[in-house]
Design a protein around this motif. Structure first.
Motif, PDB file in Angstrom:
ATOM      1  N   THR A  64       0.839  -1.193   0.000  1.00 25.98           N
ATOM      2  CA  THR A  64       0.000   0.000   0.000  1.00 25.98           C
ATOM      3  C   THR A  64       0.876   1.244   0.000  1.00 25.98           C
ATOM      4  O   THR A  64       2.037   1.205   0.415  1.00 25.98           O
ATOM      5  N   ARG A  65       0.296   2.338  -0.446  1.00 27.89           N
ATOM      6  CA  ARG A  65       1.003   3.618  -0.434  1.00 27.89           C
ATOM      7  C   ARG A  65       0.673   4.321   0.876  1.00 27.89           C
ATOM      8  O   ARG A  65      -0.497   4.636   1.159  1.00 27.89           O
ATOM      9  N   ASN A  66       1.709   4.585   1.676  1.00 28.86           N
ATOM     10  CA  ASN A  66       1.492   5.099   3.023  1.00 28.86           C
ATOM     11  C   ASN A  66       0.767   6.434   3.033  1.00 28.86           C
ATOM     12  O   ASN A  66      -0.088   6.694   3.896  1.00 28.86           O
ATOM     13  N   GLU A  67       1.075   7.326   2.076  1.00 31.06           N
ATOM     14  CA  GLU A  67       0.433   8.646   2.057  1.00 31.06           C
ATOM     15  C   GLU A  67      -1.063   8.522   1.822  1.00 31.06           C
ATOM     16  O   GLU A  67      -1.870   9.207   2.468  1.00 31.06           O
ATOM     17  N   ARG A  68      -1.456   7.658   0.913  1.00 34.98           N
ATOM     18  CA  ARG A  68      -2.883   7.481   0.645  1.00 34.98           C
ATOM     19  C   ARG A  68      -3.587   6.851   1.838  1.00 34.98           C
ATOM     20  O   ARG A  68      -4.703   7.261   2.193  1.00 34.98           O
ATOM     21  N   LEU A  69      -2.956   5.883   2.440  1.00 34.34           N
ATOM     22  CA  LEU A  69      -3.566   5.236   3.592  1.00 34.34           C
ATOM     23  C   LEU A  69      -3.760   6.227   4.739  1.00 34.34           C
ATOM     24  O   LEU A  69      -4.810   6.231   5.404  1.00 34.34           O
ATOM     25  N   SER A  70      -2.787   7.093   4.950  1.00 34.74           N
ATOM     26  CA  SER A  70      -2.888   8.062   6.046  1.00 34.74           C
ATOM     27  C   SER A  70      -3.896   9.157   5.740  1.00 34.74           C
ATOM     28  O   SER A  70      -4.734   9.505   6.587  1.00 34.74           O
ATOM     29  N   ASP A  71      -3.833   9.722   4.515  1.00 32.70           N
ATOM     30  CA  ASP A  71      -4.670  10.879   4.176  1.00 32.70           C
ATOM     31  C   ASP A  71      -6.095  10.498   3.818  1.00 32.70           C
ATOM     32  O   ASP A  71      -7.038  11.220   4.158  1.00 32.70           O
ATOM     33  N   TYR A  72      -6.284   9.376   3.112  1.00 27.68           N
ATOM     34  CA  TYR A  72      -7.605   9.027   2.603  1.00 27.68           C
ATOM     35  C   TYR A  72      -8.387   8.118   3.540  1.00 27.68           C
ATOM     36  O   TYR A  72      -9.622   8.074   3.476  1.00 27.68           O
ATOM     37  N   ILE A  73      -7.697   7.393   4.427  1.00 23.89           N
ATOM     38  CA  ILE A  73      -8.384   6.427   5.290  1.00 23.89           C
ATOM     39  C   ILE A  73      -8.301   6.825   6.765  1.00 23.89           C
ATOM     40  O   ILE A  73      -9.310   7.067   7.423  1.00 23.89           O
ATOM     41  N   LEU A  74      -7.087   6.920   7.292  1.00 26.05           N
ATOM     42  CA  LEU A  74      -6.924   7.132   8.734  1.00 26.05           C
ATOM     43  C   LEU A  74      -7.372   8.525   9.167  1.00 26.05           C
ATOM     44  O   LEU A  74      -8.023   8.684  10.215  1.00 26.05           O
ATOM     45  N   ARG A  75      -7.039   9.571   8.415  1.00 24.13           N
ATOM     46  CA  ARG A  75      -7.399  10.930   8.824  1.00 24.13           C
ATOM     47  C   ARG A  75      -8.902  11.130   8.891  1.00 24.13           C
ATOM     48  O   ARG A  75      -9.413  11.657   9.901  1.00 24.13           O
ATOM     49  N   PRO A  76      -9.692  10.740   7.884  1.00 23.85           N
ATOM     50  CA  PRO A  76     -11.153  10.901   8.029  1.00 23.85           C
ATOM     51  C   PRO A  76     -11.729  10.080   9.183  1.00 23.85           C
ATOM     52  O   PRO A  76     -12.662  10.530   9.854  1.00 23.85           O
ATOM     53  N   LEU A 118      -6.008  -7.730   0.168  1.00 23.57           N
ATOM     54  CA  LEU A 118      -4.814  -7.290   0.893  1.00 23.57           C
ATOM     55  C   LEU A 118      -3.557  -7.515   0.064  1.00 23.57           C
ATOM     56  O   LEU A 118      -2.689  -6.642  -0.028  1.00 23.57           O
ATOM     57  N   VAL A 119      -3.446  -8.679  -0.544  1.00 23.51           N
ATOM     58  CA  VAL A 119      -2.267  -8.983  -1.360  1.00 23.51           C
ATOM     59  C   VAL A 119      -2.197  -8.068  -2.577  1.00 23.51           C
ATOM     60  O   VAL A 119      -1.108  -7.727  -3.054  1.00 23.51           O
ATOM     61  N   ALA A 120      -3.354  -7.629  -3.073  1.00 22.37           N
ATOM     62  CA  ALA A 120      -3.386  -6.756  -4.241  1.00 22.37           C
ATOM     63  C   ALA A 120      -3.109  -5.300  -3.905  1.00 22.37           C
ATOM     64  O   ALA A 120      -3.023  -4.467  -4.812  1.00 22.37           O
ATOM     65  N   GLY A 121      -2.985  -4.952  -2.608  1.00 18.28           N
ATOM     66  CA  GLY A 121      -2.651  -3.581  -2.241  1.00 18.28           C
ATOM     67  C   GLY A 121      -3.782  -2.793  -1.636  1.00 18.28           C
ATOM     68  O   GLY A 121      -3.728  -1.555  -1.625  1.00 18.28           O
ATOM     69  N   SER A 122      -4.794  -3.441  -1.111  1.00 18.39           N
ATOM     70  CA  SER A 122      -5.900  -2.752  -0.454  1.00 18.39           C
ATOM     71  C   SER A 122      -5.716  -2.800   1.059  1.00 18.39           C
ATOM     72  O   SER A 122      -4.947  -3.606   1.589  1.00 18.39           O
ATOM     73  N   CYS A 123      -6.436  -1.939   1.743  1.00 17.87           N
ATOM     74  CA  CYS A 123      -6.546  -2.036   3.194  1.00 17.87           C
ATOM     75  C   CYS A 123      -7.971  -2.467   3.528  1.00 17.87           C
ATOM     76  O   CYS A 123      -8.901  -2.230   2.750  1.00 17.87           O
ATOM     77  N   VAL A 124      -8.137  -3.113   4.665  1.00 20.95           N
ATOM     78  CA  VAL A 124      -9.444  -3.626   5.056  1.00 20.95           C
ATOM     79  C   VAL A 124      -9.809  -3.041   6.418  1.00 20.95           C
ATOM     80  O   VAL A 124      -8.944  -2.887   7.283  1.00 20.95           O
ATOM     81  N   ILE A 125     -11.087  -2.714   6.583  1.00 24.49           N
ATOM     82  CA  ILE A 125     -11.589  -2.176   7.850  1.00 24.49           C
ATOM     83  C   ILE A 125     -12.594  -3.166   8.421  1.00 24.49           C
ATOM     84  O   ILE A 125     -13.594  -3.514   7.768  1.00 24.49           O
ATOM     85  N   PHE A 126     -12.314  -3.636   9.638  1.00 22.88           N
ATOM     86  CA  PHE A 126     -13.211  -4.541  10.356  1.00 22.88           C
ATOM     87  C   PHE A 126     -14.020  -3.750  11.384  1.00 22.88           C
ATOM     88  O   PHE A 126     -13.496  -2.847  12.043  1.00 22.88           O
ATOM     89  N   PHE A 127     -15.303  -4.136  11.517  1.00 21.52           N
ATOM     90  CA  PHE A 127     -16.211  -3.517  12.478  1.00 21.52           C
ATOM     91  C   PHE A 127     -16.579  -4.555  13.543  1.00 21.52           C
ATOM     92  O   PHE A 127     -16.826  -5.712  13.208  1.00 21.52           O
TER      93      PHE A 127
END
Length: 505
Positions: A64-76, A118-127
């Motif tokens: 995964t690209r760390n900048e996208r994960l931080s800005d597009y997922i974790l920050r919101p 995950l192997v293809a480069g996605s992140c997953v969110i569990f609830f």
């Protein structure tokens, strides 16, 4: 934690299509799948700082690209105040429909789907307490830059080549062919590699039966991984008992798109910097990307030279053996006397001279390919001096043999396809042996066997010699040895069951 066991593969016709894991989709089961993986990362996130509302984000470090994960997922997740006020079911819907700044959000219900994402480069969110998960593609774009094709130099054309990223390659094809009829269908090949293989064609032009056959054969492939071209080629071709290539490939997007416009079906595999065009016929291995860039007279002349060189590289060693050993009366008198004078001090027979020189030529070529470039050039020069000049001066071989083998070797280098050139080199040995047994009669019998072999080959129902036999029953476009002026080429090239044969008015 108990050791997680994948589900045993089914013994049916498509075992790789069956679910690999028989556990429900939970965070614990996903951790069991990636147990022992140092790059598997997990992080718990409070929704807007509310400790009562926790979601878990999982991803593979490096995919995964760390900048996208931080800005597009974790920050919101951490800053969106609305996520702390609505019920958790509503949080799931908000994240799915736009609360996170990502182009795609996929709902997953099985462990297989999440593991592949995950192997293809996605992140997953569990609830907590939910049997579904959300995956967001945040794949890294680290890859080799687009450069010039190394095997197909562009003298007058596009200076870009395919790379190892399949989506970069399909984007280059889209830029060349902006038609909405361009279809890209994806198959997953390989139990372990899970390689993306795309089938690309122009709807309304390509033969639907060929498209269906390609997709069916891709689904039938049941191997561990696709890491080399042969993993695709040997499963898609109809004949494995031939040295001749059945699937022409190219590094150049413009040539690939030209094949699609002709009605062929393209195949791309993720991780391989080239693409195949099907069905393959013999004339495709003599064409270059410059044939439509040069003047039609020049292109036709160069194509004729390639065909002539193919005949020379196959026949010259065997013809020399047949004439010198069995039919010296067919050689002009002065040339025969010169050959006889040069052979007086050579202790070996003509057959042995030719075969040993052909073998030495192959050894030098293989050594030059396998060594690093600076050393390979040195070995080629040194080998040429030793094998050439020194062998003649030491009276190991005669000069005429050296000239005949050199002519055959240089003529083989004119082939645009190195796979086809390798097949010709193999048949060059066979014809030389046939000539050493029966002279010109043995050489003629070997040539007849070669033609018979080529005539029996087919690719996806199209004869390998279709440009000459017109075996598909379609109207001929133009002679395969010549390139007519482009305004006169009214029909799509070659013998293919295309739905639309005419390419211009």
């Amino acid at each position: 934690m108990a050791t997680f066991q994948p589900k045993a593969p089914d013994t049916g016709p498509h075992p790789r299509r069956e679910p690999r894991y028989d556990r429900p989709l939970t965070l614990e089961n996903l951790e069991a799948v990636f147990q022992g993986c140092a790059d598997f990362m997990k992080r718990e996130v409070y929704l807007h700082g509310d400790r009562e509302r926790v979601v878990t984000v999982c991803y593979l470090l490096g995919m995964t690209r760390n900048e996208r994960l931080s800005d597009y997922i974790l920050r919101p997740l951490a800053q969106d105040e609305a996520l702390s006020r609505v019920p958790m079911d509503e949080v799931f819907k908000r994240l799915r429909y736009g609360a996170l700044y990502n182009l795609a959000a996929l709902v997953r219900e099985t462990l297989d789907q999440v593991a592949d994402d995950l192997v293809a480069g996605s992140c997953v969110i569990f609830f907590p307490g939910k049997s579904q998960a959300l995956t967001f593609p945040v794949v890294t774009e680290e890859k080799r830059g687009v450069g010039e094709p190394s095997n197909e130099p562009a003298l007058k054309g596009v200076r870009e080549s395919f790379v190892e990223s399949i989506r970069t390659n399909t984007s280059m094809v889209r830029r060349h062919l902006k038609a909405t009829q361009l279809k890209i269908e994806e198959e997953i090949v390989g139990r372990q590699s899970r390689t993306q293989v795309d089938v690309i064609y122009l709807d309304g032009i390509a033969d639907p039966d060929t498209v269906a056959q390609v997709k069916r054969r891709l689904r039938d492939i049941d191997i561990d991984g696709v890491e080399a071209a042969g993993n695709i080629e040997e499963y898609l071709t109809d004949h494995l008992n031939t040295p001749f290539p059945m699937m022409p490939y190219t590094q150049r997007p413009d040539r690939f798109c030209q094949g699609l416009l002709e009605g062929r079906v393209g195949v791309m595999a993720d991780g391989l910097p080239f693409a195949w065009l099907l069905p393959g016929t013999i004339d495709q291995f003599f064409k270059t990307g410059q044939d439509r860039a040069f003047h039609w007279m020049t292109a036709s002349a160069l194509n004729l030279i390639r065909w002539f060189c193919a005949v020379i590289t196959v026949l010259v060693p065997g013809l020399y053996i047949a004439l010198v050993t069995f039919h010296p009366e067919a050689i002009p008198v002065k040339l025969a006397l010169s050959i006889a004078a040069a052979k007086q001090e050579v202790p070996f027979s003509t057959v042995f001279e030719v075969l040993i020189m052909l073998l030495a030529f192959e050894v030098l070529q293989e050594a030059g390919l396998r060594l690093p470039s600076p050393i390979g050039a040195t070995v080629s020069i040194l080998g040429g001096l030793v094998v050439g000049n020194a062998a003649v001066e030491a009276h190991i071989v005669s000069p005429a043999v050296l000239i005949a083998v050199a002519i055959a070797g240089v003529a083989g280098y004119t082939m645009p396809s190195q796979d086809f050139a390798s097949a010709l080199r193999l048949w060059r040995f066979l014809l030389a042996i046939a000539a050493s047994i029966g002279g010109l009669f043995g050489l003629a019998a070997g040539c007849a066997a070669l033609i018979y072999h080529l005539a029996g080959l087919e690719t996806f129902g199209v004869p390998y010699l279709a440009p000459f036999t017109n075996g598909a029953g379609q109207p001929r476009g133009h002679p395969s040895l010549l390139r007519l002026p482009l305004p006169r080429m009214k029909w799509r090239d070659g013998a293919k069951n295309t739905k639309n044969r005419r390419n211009q008015r």
